[in-house]
Scaffold this active site. Structure first.
Site, PDB file in Angstrom:
ATOM      1  N   ASP A  85       0.709  -1.263  -0.107  1.00  0.00           N
ATOM      2  CA  ASP A  85       0.054  -0.011   0.045  1.00  0.00           C
ATOM      3  C   ASP A  85       0.708   1.292  -0.091  1.00  0.00           C
ATOM      4  OD1 ASP A  85      -3.109   0.492   0.766  1.00  0.00           O
ATOM      5  OD2 ASP A  85      -2.009   2.170   1.074  1.00  0.00           O
ATOM      6  N   ASP A 101       3.497   2.732  -4.176  1.00  0.00           N
ATOM      7  CA  ASP A 101       2.622   2.889  -5.249  1.00  0.00           C
ATOM      8  C   ASP A 101       2.738   1.795  -6.271  1.00  0.00           C
ATOM      9  OD1 ASP A 101       1.085   3.995  -7.379  1.00  0.00           O
ATOM     10  OD2 ASP A 101       2.078   5.941  -7.195  1.00  0.00           O
ATOM     11  N   LYS A 166     -11.255  -4.407  -7.259  1.00  0.00           N
ATOM     12  CA  LYS A 166     -12.362  -3.455  -7.277  1.00  0.00           C
ATOM     13  C   LYS A 166     -12.443  -2.814  -8.593  1.00  0.00           C
ATOM     14  CE  LYS A 166     -12.287  -0.382  -3.830  1.00  0.00           C
ATOM     15  NZ  LYS A 166     -13.276  -0.336  -2.761  1.00  0.00           N
TER      16      LYS A 166
HETATM   17  N1  SAM Z   1      -8.537  -3.649   1.473  1.00  0.00           N
HETATM   18  C1  SAM Z   1      -8.279  -2.890   2.389  1.00  0.00           C
HETATM   19  C2  SAM Z   1      -8.586  -3.155   3.718  1.00  0.00           C
HETATM   20  O1  SAM Z   1      -9.523  -4.015   3.744  1.00  0.00           O
HETATM   21  O2  SAM Z   1      -8.114  -2.829   4.781  1.00  0.00           O
HETATM   22  C3  SAM Z   1      -8.848  -1.303   2.327  1.00  0.00           C
HETATM   23  C4  SAM Z   1      -8.146  -0.780   0.967  1.00  0.00           C
HETATM   24  S1  SAM Z   1      -8.784   1.144   0.912  1.00  0.00           S
HETATM   25  C5  SAM Z   1     -10.405   0.810   0.451  1.00  0.00           C
HETATM   26  C6  SAM Z   1      -7.809   1.586  -0.489  1.00  0.00           C
HETATM   27  C7  SAM Z   1      -6.306   1.586  -0.506  1.00  0.00           C
HETATM   28  O3  SAM Z   1      -5.672   1.883  -1.590  1.00  0.00           O
HETATM   29  C8  SAM Z   1      -5.879   2.722   0.340  1.00  0.00           C
HETATM   30  O4  SAM Z   1      -5.337   2.279   1.545  1.00  0.00           O
HETATM   31  C9  SAM Z   1      -5.079   3.379  -0.407  1.00  0.00           C
HETATM   32  O5  SAM Z   1      -3.691   3.990   0.186  1.00  0.00           O
HETATM   33  C10 SAM Z   1      -4.581   2.560  -1.492  1.00  0.00           C
HETATM   34  N2  SAM Z   1      -3.884   3.013  -2.762  1.00  0.00           N
HETATM   35  C11 SAM Z   1      -4.598   3.812  -3.532  1.00  0.00           C
HETATM   36  N3  SAM Z   1      -3.682   4.002  -4.478  1.00  0.00           N
HETATM   37  C12 SAM Z   1      -2.696   3.435  -4.383  1.00  0.00           C
HETATM   38  C13 SAM Z   1      -1.762   3.236  -5.185  1.00  0.00           C
HETATM   39  N4  SAM Z   1      -1.487   4.022  -6.079  1.00  0.00           N
HETATM   40  N5  SAM Z   1      -0.693   2.142  -4.580  1.00  0.00           N
HETATM   41  C14 SAM Z   1      -0.870   1.617  -3.518  1.00  0.00           C
HETATM   42  N6  SAM Z   1      -1.914   1.589  -2.684  1.00  0.00           N
HETATM   43  C15 SAM Z   1      -2.759   2.620  -3.148  1.00  0.00           C
END
Ligand code: SAM
Length: 313
Positions: A85, A101, A166
């Protein structure tokens, strides 16, 4: 607002706390599994966009159950879970964590490095951007996360493996389905009941990973698109070239050239245009210009027009 108001409004939020999940999202993955059996036989998995970590918790629990069952049969390989993440995540037992990222090549390479001599059975991605409120922008970024996740998946998933991600059911979702179908014969769109109906979020479940024959995963040539890379190195199905078709043979005039009026010895004669524009936007400017040239005292500058004398002289 009282301490209990969110508990009152959101049963999954409340249940997550009661059952020890870090986020209510855990129920989405559990409900997807009830319907699609995504954990059957899985011992190695990757959780992309994992923070705060409820999906990783689900993976840890399910893969440990699988391990125990496999041990009873005497055919077990210990579970391996890699979670990634942008945000730092609190440690979770049995989960290797990376911060980065997923759209960045370095992060992708770090994930791939963890699967150097092995392959994952399952890759999940719950990636969502920080919502900007600009609907189209949010949808675009989310689709980029999904494509980045799919690209990483093509490097590490074993043939026959499963990918869950997703997806936003928006205007161009068919393009994403088409991209997924290149790699998976079975693509389903699922909507767990813990995902709010008011949300455009859904989850694709893609089964039986079967890349096209000869496909070579390439960080610089993701998913058979042609980003800058050494094109000469790409062969077979990795080197798709769209045909460029020139219509009209070489005896026809070249539209970029200037030709004499008596082209090919044919005597020149002026012809009026077949159809002049009916109400062109420049008509008013032309009539003002004509009035001025005629020295008309009736020439009055119209403050409502966008033109001034300098524009039309
Ligand atoms: N599945 C997780 C859980 O059950 O705890 C929740 C995920 S949350 C809805 C979405 C996540 O996507 C966030 O923590 C955000 O930091 C991550 N995210 C968004 N863009 C990202 C990227 N480019 N690279 C890595 N993580 C990313």
């Amino acid at each position: 607002m009282g301490k209990t108001s969110k508990d009152k409004r959101d049963i999954y939020y409340r249940k997550a706390k009661e059952e020890g999940w870090r986020a209510r999202s855990a129920f989405k993955l559990l409900q997807i599994d009830t319907e699609c059996h995504i954990f059957d036989g899985v011992s190695k998995a990757v959780d992309l966009c994992a923070a705060p970590g409820s999906w990783s918790q689900v993976l840890a629990r399910k893969l440990n159950e699988n391990y125990k069952k496999a041990l009873e049969k005497g055919d077990a390989s210990p579970p391996k879970i890699v979670a990634v993440d942008l945000q730092a995540m609190a440690p979770l037992e049995g989960v290797i964590q990376l911060q980065g990222d997923i759209t960045n090549t370095n992060t992708a390479q770090q994930i791939i490095a963890h699967f150097d001599n092995t392959q994952a059975d399952l890759v999940v991605c719950d990636g969502a951007p920080d919502v900007t409120g600009l609907h189209d922008m949010d949808i675009f970024i989310q689709s980029q996360l999904l494509l980045a996740a799919l690209n990483i998946t093509t490097h590490i998933l074993r043939p026959g493996g499963t990918f869950v991600a997703k997806i936003f059911r928006a205007k161009d979702v068919s393009f994403l389905y088409a991209q997924l179908r290149i790699f998976f014969p079975y693509v389903y769109c699922t909507k767990p009941s813990s995902s709010r109906n008011s949300s455009i979020e859904a989850f694709v479940v893609c089964k039986d990973y079967s890349p096209p024959k000869g496909y070579k995963p390439h960080m610089l040539n993701p998913l058979l698109t042609h980003e800058p890379c050494n094109f000469e190195e790409l062969t077979g199905v990795n080197r798709i070239i769209v045909p460029f078709v020139v219509c009209g043979d070489l005896s026809q005039p070249d539209s970029d050239m200037c030709y004499p009026l008596n082209y090919r010895g044919k005597e020149y004669k002026y012809h009026e245009p077949v159809q002049t524009p009916i109400a062109p936007p420049y008509a008013e400017a032309l009539s003002l210009l004509e009035n001025r040239r005629a020295g008309s005292s009736a020439f009055v500058f119209d403050h409502d027009t966008d033109f001034n004398e300098a524009d039309i002289s």
